[in-house]
Design a protein around this motif. Structure first.
Motif, PDB file in Angstrom:
ATOM      1  N   VAL A  49       4.050  22.466   0.953  1.00 34.70           N
ATOM      2  CA  VAL A  49       3.835  22.496   2.510  1.00 34.70           C
ATOM      3  C   VAL A  49       4.980  21.725   3.211  1.00 34.70           C
ATOM      4  CG1 VAL A  49       2.434  21.391   4.428  1.00 34.70           C
ATOM      5  CG2 VAL A  49       1.272  22.573   2.463  1.00 34.70           C
ATOM      6  N   ALA A  50       5.424  20.769   2.595  1.00 32.74           N
ATOM      7  CA  ALA A  50       6.577  20.070   3.159  1.00 32.74           C
ATOM      8  C   ALA A  50       7.692  20.761   3.296  1.00 32.74           C
ATOM      9  CB  ALA A  50       6.670  18.606   2.310  1.00 32.74           C
ATOM     10  N   SER A  51       7.959  21.523   2.156  1.00 29.20           N
ATOM     11  CA  SER A  51       9.497  22.551   2.118  1.00 29.20           C
ATOM     12  C   SER A  51       9.109  23.562   3.349  1.00 29.20           C
ATOM     13  CB  SER A  51       9.244  23.120   0.625  1.00 29.20           C
ATOM     14  OG  SER A  51      10.511  23.922   0.738  1.00 29.20           O
ATOM     15  N   LEU A  52       7.827  24.168   3.590  1.00 33.07           N
ATOM     16  CA  LEU A  52       7.871  25.100   4.716  1.00 33.07           C
ATOM     17  C   LEU A  52       8.285  24.502   5.836  1.00 33.07           C
ATOM     18  CD1 LEU A  52       4.436  26.873   3.748  1.00 33.07           C
ATOM     19  CD2 LEU A  52       6.782  28.094   3.768  1.00 33.07           C
ATOM     20  N   ILE A  53       7.701  23.335   6.174  1.00 34.27           N
ATOM     21  CA  ILE A  53       7.765  22.657   7.519  1.00 34.27           C
ATOM     22  C   ILE A  53       9.404  22.213   7.579  1.00 34.27           C
ATOM     23  CG2 ILE A  53       7.562  20.587   8.882  1.00 34.27           C
ATOM     24  CD1 ILE A  53       5.551  22.672   8.951  1.00 34.27           C
ATOM     25  N   ALA A  54       9.924  21.901   6.750  1.00 39.14           N
ATOM     26  CA  ALA A  54      11.551  21.631   6.753  1.00 39.14           C
ATOM     27  C   ALA A  54      12.228  22.760   6.932  1.00 39.14           C
ATOM     28  CB  ALA A  54      11.779  20.792   5.308  1.00 39.14           C
ATOM     29  N   THR A  55      12.016  23.720   6.321  1.00 38.66           N
ATOM     30  CA  THR A  55      12.923  25.260   6.539  1.00 38.66           C
ATOM     31  C   THR A  55      12.541  25.633   7.606  1.00 38.66           C
ATOM     32  OG1 THR A  55      12.455  25.391   3.962  1.00 38.66           O
ATOM     33  CG2 THR A  55      13.255  27.304   5.470  1.00 38.66           C
ATOM     34  N   PHE A  56      11.282  25.857   8.036  1.00 38.21           N
ATOM     35  CA  PHE A  56      10.967  26.808   9.530  1.00 38.21           C
ATOM     36  C   PHE A  56      10.602  25.817  10.469  1.00 38.21           C
ATOM     37  CE2 PHE A  56       9.717  29.572   6.077  1.00 38.21           C
ATOM     38  CZ  PHE A  56      10.890  30.622   6.140  1.00 38.21           C
ATOM     39  N   GLY A  57      10.054  24.791  10.273  1.00 42.30           N
ATOM     40  CA  GLY A  57       9.548  23.788  11.473  1.00 42.30           C
ATOM     41  C   GLY A  57       8.248  24.214  11.737  1.00 42.30           C
ATOM     42  N   LEU A 110      18.955  28.441   5.797  1.00 37.58           N
ATOM     43  CA  LEU A 110      19.072  28.531   4.302  1.00 37.58           C
ATOM     44  C   LEU A 110      19.556  27.189   3.624  1.00 37.58           C
ATOM     45  CD1 LEU A 110      18.632  30.263   1.798  1.00 37.58           C
ATOM     46  CD2 LEU A 110      21.179  31.028   2.084  1.00 37.58           C
ATOM     47  N   THR A 111      20.273  26.326   4.776  1.00 36.00           N
ATOM     48  CA  THR A 111      20.783  24.846   4.238  1.00 36.00           C
ATOM     49  C   THR A 111      19.283  24.212   4.216  1.00 36.00           C
ATOM     50  OG1 THR A 111      22.809  25.455   5.193  1.00 36.00           O
ATOM     51  CG2 THR A 111      22.277  23.039   5.174  1.00 36.00           C
ATOM     52  N   LYS A 112      18.888  24.046   5.497  1.00 42.24           N
ATOM     53  CA  LYS A 112      17.364  23.515   5.331  1.00 42.24           C
ATOM     54  C   LYS A 112      16.664  23.765   4.261  1.00 42.24           C
ATOM     55  CE  LYS A 112      17.516  23.383  10.365  1.00 42.24           C
ATOM     56  NZ  LYS A 112      16.654  23.918  11.671  1.00 42.24           N
ATOM     57  N   ALA A 113      16.680  25.032   3.874  1.00 34.22           N
ATOM     58  CA  ALA A 113      15.747  25.198   2.618  1.00 34.22           C
ATOM     59  C   ALA A 113      15.969  24.576   1.303  1.00 34.22           C
ATOM     60  CB  ALA A 113      15.642  27.008   2.669  1.00 34.22           C
ATOM     61  N   LYS A 114      17.470  24.902   1.204  1.00 34.64           N
ATOM     62  CA  LYS A 114      18.010  24.437  -0.025  1.00 34.64           C
ATOM     63  C   LYS A 114      17.735  22.831  -0.159  1.00 34.64           C
ATOM     64  CE  LYS A 114      21.561  27.818  -0.805  1.00 34.64           C
ATOM     65  NZ  LYS A 114      23.022  28.002  -0.868  1.00 34.64           N
ATOM     66  N   ALA A 115      17.840  22.305   0.943  1.00 32.73           N
ATOM     67  CA  ALA A 115      17.763  20.791   1.177  1.00 32.73           C
ATOM     68  C   ALA A 115      16.222  20.248   0.622  1.00 32.73           C
ATOM     69  CB  ALA A 115      17.953  20.036   2.480  1.00 32.73           C
ATOM     70  N   SER A 116      15.555  21.318   1.064  1.00 33.24           N
ATOM     71  CA  SER A 116      14.033  20.840   0.698  1.00 33.24           C
ATOM     72  C   SER A 116      13.546  21.337  -0.584  1.00 33.24           C
ATOM     73  CB  SER A 116      13.040  21.296   1.821  1.00 33.24           C
ATOM     74  OG  SER A 116      13.144  22.873   2.207  1.00 33.24           O
ATOM     75  N   GLY A 117      14.256  21.574  -1.500  1.00 31.24           N
ATOM     76  CA  GLY A 117      13.803  22.156  -2.847  1.00 31.24           C
ATOM     77  C   GLY A 117      13.725  23.718  -3.059  1.00 31.24           C
ATOM     78  N   VAL A 118      14.249  24.607  -2.079  1.00 33.48           N
ATOM     79  CA  VAL A 118      14.004  26.080  -2.205  1.00 33.48           C
ATOM     80  C   VAL A 118      15.214  26.550  -3.126  1.00 33.48           C
ATOM     81  CG1 VAL A 118      13.847  28.136  -0.706  1.00 33.48           C
ATOM     82  CG2 VAL A 118      12.856  25.803  -0.136  1.00 33.48           C
ATOM     83  N   ASP A 119      14.744  27.515  -4.059  1.00 33.27           N
ATOM     84  CA  ASP A 119      15.856  27.912  -4.771  1.00 33.27           C
ATOM     85  C   ASP A 119      16.066  29.453  -4.293  1.00 33.27           C
ATOM     86  OD1 ASP A 119      15.962  25.925  -6.783  1.00 33.27           O
ATOM     87  OD2 ASP A 119      14.274  26.530  -7.849  1.00 33.27           O
ATOM     88  N   VAL A 120      17.533  29.657  -4.264  1.00 35.52           N
ATOM     89  CA  VAL A 120      17.902  30.947  -3.871  1.00 35.52           C
ATOM     90  C   VAL A 120      18.089  32.179  -5.029  1.00 35.52           C
ATOM     91  CG1 VAL A 120      19.776  32.516  -3.030  1.00 35.52           C
ATOM     92  CG2 VAL A 120      19.292  30.109  -2.156  1.00 35.52           C
ATOM     93  N   VAL A 128      17.973  37.302   2.603  1.00 39.59           N
ATOM     94  CA  VAL A 128      18.100  36.651   1.243  1.00 39.59           C
ATOM     95  C   VAL A 128      16.584  36.148   0.748  1.00 39.59           C
ATOM     96  CG1 VAL A 128      17.898  34.227   2.439  1.00 39.59           C
ATOM     97  CG2 VAL A 128      18.869  34.303   0.154  1.00 39.59           C
ATOM     98  N   VAL A 129      16.390  36.193  -0.508  1.00 38.95           N
ATOM     99  CA  VAL A 129      15.206  35.968  -1.083  1.00 38.95           C
ATOM    100  C   VAL A 129      15.382  34.685  -1.889  1.00 38.95           C
ATOM    101  CG1 VAL A 129      13.314  36.981  -2.823  1.00 38.95           C
ATOM    102  CG2 VAL A 129      14.780  38.559  -1.629  1.00 38.95           C
ATOM    103  N   VAL A 130      14.032  33.897  -1.757  1.00 41.07           N
ATOM    104  CA  VAL A 130      13.938  32.383  -2.015  1.00 41.07           C
ATOM    105  C   VAL A 130      12.520  32.227  -2.585  1.00 41.07           C
ATOM    106  CG1 VAL A 130      15.597  31.689  -0.423  1.00 41.07           C
ATOM    107  CG2 VAL A 130      12.896  31.740   0.358  1.00 41.07           C
ATOM    108  N   GLN A 131      12.532  31.058  -3.187  1.00 44.93           N
ATOM    109  CA  GLN A 131      11.379  30.644  -3.985  1.00 44.93           C
ATOM    110  C   GLN A 131      11.124  29.125  -3.536  1.00 44.93           C
ATOM    111  OE1 GLN A 131      10.996  30.343  -8.395  1.00 44.93           O
ATOM    112  NE2 GLN A 131       9.050  31.283  -8.194  1.00 44.93           N
ATOM    113  N   PHE A 132      10.113  28.979  -2.824  1.00 43.01           N
ATOM    114  CA  PHE A 132       9.576  27.549  -2.574  1.00 43.01           C
ATOM    115  C   PHE A 132       9.084  26.809  -3.951  1.00 43.01           C
ATOM    116  CE2 PHE A 132       9.923  29.902   1.597  1.00 43.01           C
ATOM    117  CZ  PHE A 132      10.444  28.870   2.176  1.00 43.01           C
ATOM    118  N   PRO A 133       9.104  25.610  -3.473  1.00 45.44           N
ATOM    119  CA  PRO A 133       8.475  24.960  -4.753  1.00 45.44           C
ATOM    120  C   PRO A 133       6.955  25.246  -4.792  1.00 45.44           C
ATOM    121  CG  PRO A 133       9.716  23.296  -3.089  1.00 45.44           C
ATOM    122  CD  PRO A 133       9.671  24.608  -2.523  1.00 45.44           C
ATOM    123  N   GLY A 134       6.522  25.230  -5.933  1.00 43.32           N
ATOM    124  CA  GLY A 134       5.324  25.565  -6.102  1.00 43.32           C
ATOM    125  C   GLY A 134       5.146  27.386  -6.567  1.00 43.32           C
ATOM    126  N   GLY A 135       6.168  28.130  -6.380  1.00 39.68           N
ATOM    127  CA  GLY A 135       6.376  29.436  -6.868  1.00 39.68           C
ATOM    128  C   GLY A 135       6.661  30.432  -5.687  1.00 39.68           C
TER     129      GLY A 135
END
Length: 309
Positions: free
Chosen positions: A64-72, A268-278, A291-298
């Motif tokens: 959840v924290a990663s989603l908010i950090a990436t998209f607001g 993508l910069t925000k996503a990577k900083a919040s633990g998202v893998d490209v 781009v296709v990414v994977q958030f923490p948790g899968g």
């Protein structure tokens, strides 16, 4: 003889030229016919079209924290509920971002079948009418309507094996309109694609906005080839049917939703900083950079920005 060949060939050429336009008209005509023979408008709005994401409880907060950090955006209060018609217990929270709404579930008990296989949840104005409309257009009811803590739910399956949850709230929710409407990405076989499109267009009272028989294969990890891509828009939001033979390299087919952002590089910069893998580096088509990414948790997602003309 020459004149006859020209006269015979001309209509054929015209049909080939406008054939795909005719196909769009065919789908939309089918939808209009279905609407006049029993289906009703049950959609509320695209901000209520939620992607369902199941994560392990230990990964819940990080995701959840990663989603908010990436998209607001914001979240509703987290709680533990029974959201199935049989005994179960899950953490549940709604993430409201400007680019799409996500329902997050972290089951503390085994997940009852067929929950976890549904891609999205659609808020409807009336559950019984929605189920009737879905059945009228060829959908199957996998889970009959049942009560949950705040309303009613059901799971339906469209032709082609695509599962969707319908939900209705006792107290109508009120979410802000989205800045951009996410894309529900459906992978379907050539044998069932037309049946799926006809059924969904009729149910949603939407329209086919494009049916591209030779879309660039780079969007499904096969850059040397093409595939058929059907785009549908309705009050439920955007849906793209990707028609393939299923020979898909990882992670294509795993991404349920495509999120449109203004600046892909910044996101993508925000996503990577919040633990998202490209998983798939940025690539371009004639209409978008993605781009296709994977958030923490899968959770796997496509993120894109519209290509500048």
């Amino acid at each position: 003889m020459r004149l006859k060949k020209i006269l015979v060939g001309t209509p054929v050429a015209i049909c080939l030229t406008i054939g795909f336009t005719c196909e769009l008209q065919h789908f939309n005509t089918f939808a209009q016919s279905a609407q006049t023979t029993g289906t009703v408008s049950v959609a509320v709005g695209s901000q209520y079209d939620t992607t369902h994401v199941y994560v392990a409880p230990q990964n819940f907060d990080g995701f959840v924290a990663s989603l908010i950090a990436t998209f607001g955006g914001t979240t509703t209060k987290q709680g533990v509920f029974t959201v199935t018609p049989t005994p179960s217990s899950t953490m549940s929270q709604l993430v409201l971002t400007p680019v799409g709404t996500i329902s997050v579930f972290g089951f503390k008990t085994p997940v009852p079948y067929p929950f976890g296989l549904e891609r999205t949840g659609y808020l409807v104005t009336d559950m019984d009418e929605a189920i009737g409309a879905a059945k009228a257009t060829g959908a199957d009811v996998l889970v009959a309507a049942f009560n949950d803590p705040i309303g009613r739910d059901a799971i339906i399956q469209w032709p082609g094996g695509v599962n969707t949850q319908l939900y209705w709230h006792t107290t109508a929710p009120s979410y802000a309109p989205l800045q951009t409407i996410p894309e529900n990405r459906i992978y379907v076989s050539p044998d069932r694609a037309d049946a799926f499109v006809r059924s969904f267009v009729a149910f949603s009272r939407g329209s086919v906005v494009s049916d591209e028989p030779r879309a660039a294969g780079v969007a499904i990890g096969r850059p040397a080839e093409t595939y058929r891509r059907v785009r549908i828009e309705s009050k439920f939001g955007k849906l793209t049917a990707l028609v393939t033979d299923g020979h898909l390299p990882y992670p294509y087919g795993r991404e349920m939703t495509g999120y449109e952002v203004t600046n892909l590089t910044d996101t993508l910069t925000k996503a990577k900083a919040s633990g998202v893998d490209v998983l798939v580096p940025p690539y371009k088509t004639d209409e978008r950079e993605a781009v296709v990414v994977q958030f923490p948790g899968g959770y796997i997602a496509e993120i894109h920005s519209v290509a500048k003309k």
